[in-house]
Design an enzyme around this catalytic site. Sequence first.
Site, PDB file in Angstrom:
ATOM      1  N   LEU A  47       0.850  -1.253  -0.135  1.00  0.00           N
ATOM      2  CA  LEU A  47      -0.049  -0.130   0.110  1.00  0.00           C
ATOM      3  C   LEU A  47       0.787   1.213  -0.093  1.00  0.00           C
ATOM      4  O   LEU A  47       1.894   1.159   0.436  1.00  0.00           O
ATOM      5  CB  LEU A  47      -0.890   0.005   1.351  1.00  0.00           C
ATOM      6  CG  LEU A  47      -1.830  -0.891   1.317  1.00  0.00           C
ATOM      7  CD1 LEU A  47      -2.790  -1.079   2.740  1.00  0.00           C
ATOM      8  CD2 LEU A  47      -3.165  -0.420   0.579  1.00  0.00           C
ATOM      9  N   ASP A  48       0.435   2.419  -0.759  1.00  0.00           N
ATOM     10  CA  ASP A  48       1.124   3.583  -0.695  1.00  0.00           C
ATOM     11  C   ASP A  48       1.066   4.088   0.710  1.00  0.00           C
ATOM     12  O   ASP A  48       0.596   3.645   1.579  1.00  0.00           O
ATOM     13  CB  ASP A  48       0.713   4.696  -1.484  1.00  0.00           C
ATOM     14  CG  ASP A  48       0.609   4.298  -2.827  1.00  0.00           C
ATOM     15  OD1 ASP A  48       1.157   3.507  -3.331  1.00  0.00           O
ATOM     16  OD2 ASP A  48      -0.562   4.776  -3.624  1.00  0.00           O
ATOM     17  N   PRO A  49       2.562   4.783   1.078  1.00  0.00           N
ATOM     18  CA  PRO A  49       2.764   5.320   2.371  1.00  0.00           C
ATOM     19  C   PRO A  49       1.148   6.087   3.124  1.00  0.00           C
ATOM     20  O   PRO A  49       0.928   5.937   4.218  1.00  0.00           O
ATOM     21  CB  PRO A  49       3.391   6.207   2.209  1.00  0.00           C
ATOM     22  CG  PRO A  49       4.570   5.695   1.246  1.00  0.00           C
ATOM     23  CD  PRO A  49       3.430   5.133   0.269  1.00  0.00           C
TER      24      PRO A  49
END
Length: 308
Positions: A47-49
């Site tokens: 998942l993106d930050p």
Amino acid sequence: MGRRRKRGRDITGILLLDKPTDITSNKALQQAKFLYFAAKAGHTGALDPIATGVLPICFGEATKFSQYLLNADKKYRVTAKLGEKTTTADREGEVIETKPVAVTEEQLVKVLQQFKGTISQVPSMYSALKKDGVPLYKLARQGIEVERDAREVDIYSLELVSFSDEEFVLDVHCSKGTYVRNLVEDIGDELGCGAHVLELRRTAVGGFGLEQTVTLAHLEELKQADAKLEMDELLLPVEKALAHMPLIQLSDDQAYYLRMGQAVQVPGAPVEGSVCLLHDNQFIGVGAINDDGNIAPSRLIRTDEATV
């Protein structure tokens, strides 16, 4: 030299983590691995930050089956802003284009219909895809842009939750490999004003939902309380990730030969595909139906591993 001693516990199971915002998936993985003092761990799709939500983490022998979760469909709730495009297609990037917004809810709903079904996406330069072994986002940060091939993904459902001024919220159910940032950006382009992601929350991976997740903060509390047993009870058995596969109960002889790498005949087994293998009601791995209709071992767990 003697054999290097492995550091950590030999535990097997799946932790459904509710990833917090502003850290990478790898950082979340490493924190969970540390809290469990696990010898081996891996996540099942980054998942993106800025993104939060369901991040399955596999410990021990469960890492052999992480691909099945990686390939599962996903669900997201995304909040987007109209009128601005950014370098990363989310709020972390620099604004590169600003346009006035004159979009009605009816127009937005009509455009959303165009993005349901099978669509083509060109992965962002800020994705984790690799070019010659280097993640694209690392190249992008160096100002390098490379050609990316478009690929098809499936949007099973795309529902408008709310729309107000220049922001809208969507519930997305999609296939593996879908970039929600790209989806939002493409919707903004179709509307003629641009858009980018403000918030992104993964609400489900396959059959696993947010209601089954645990936070890092809760794990830290249990760790400080020395509640190791309670922590271990949070881990799901590996076969929970394979609920879509037919269950096959094996006899002692069948299990023995499969563990020896040989295909076995099981009356009543499916004629194709993969199956979840049980012996004495204990999960031992995944098998694949071969051309002869027999079950061949695909991925098996070590029998000496302490499973949860």
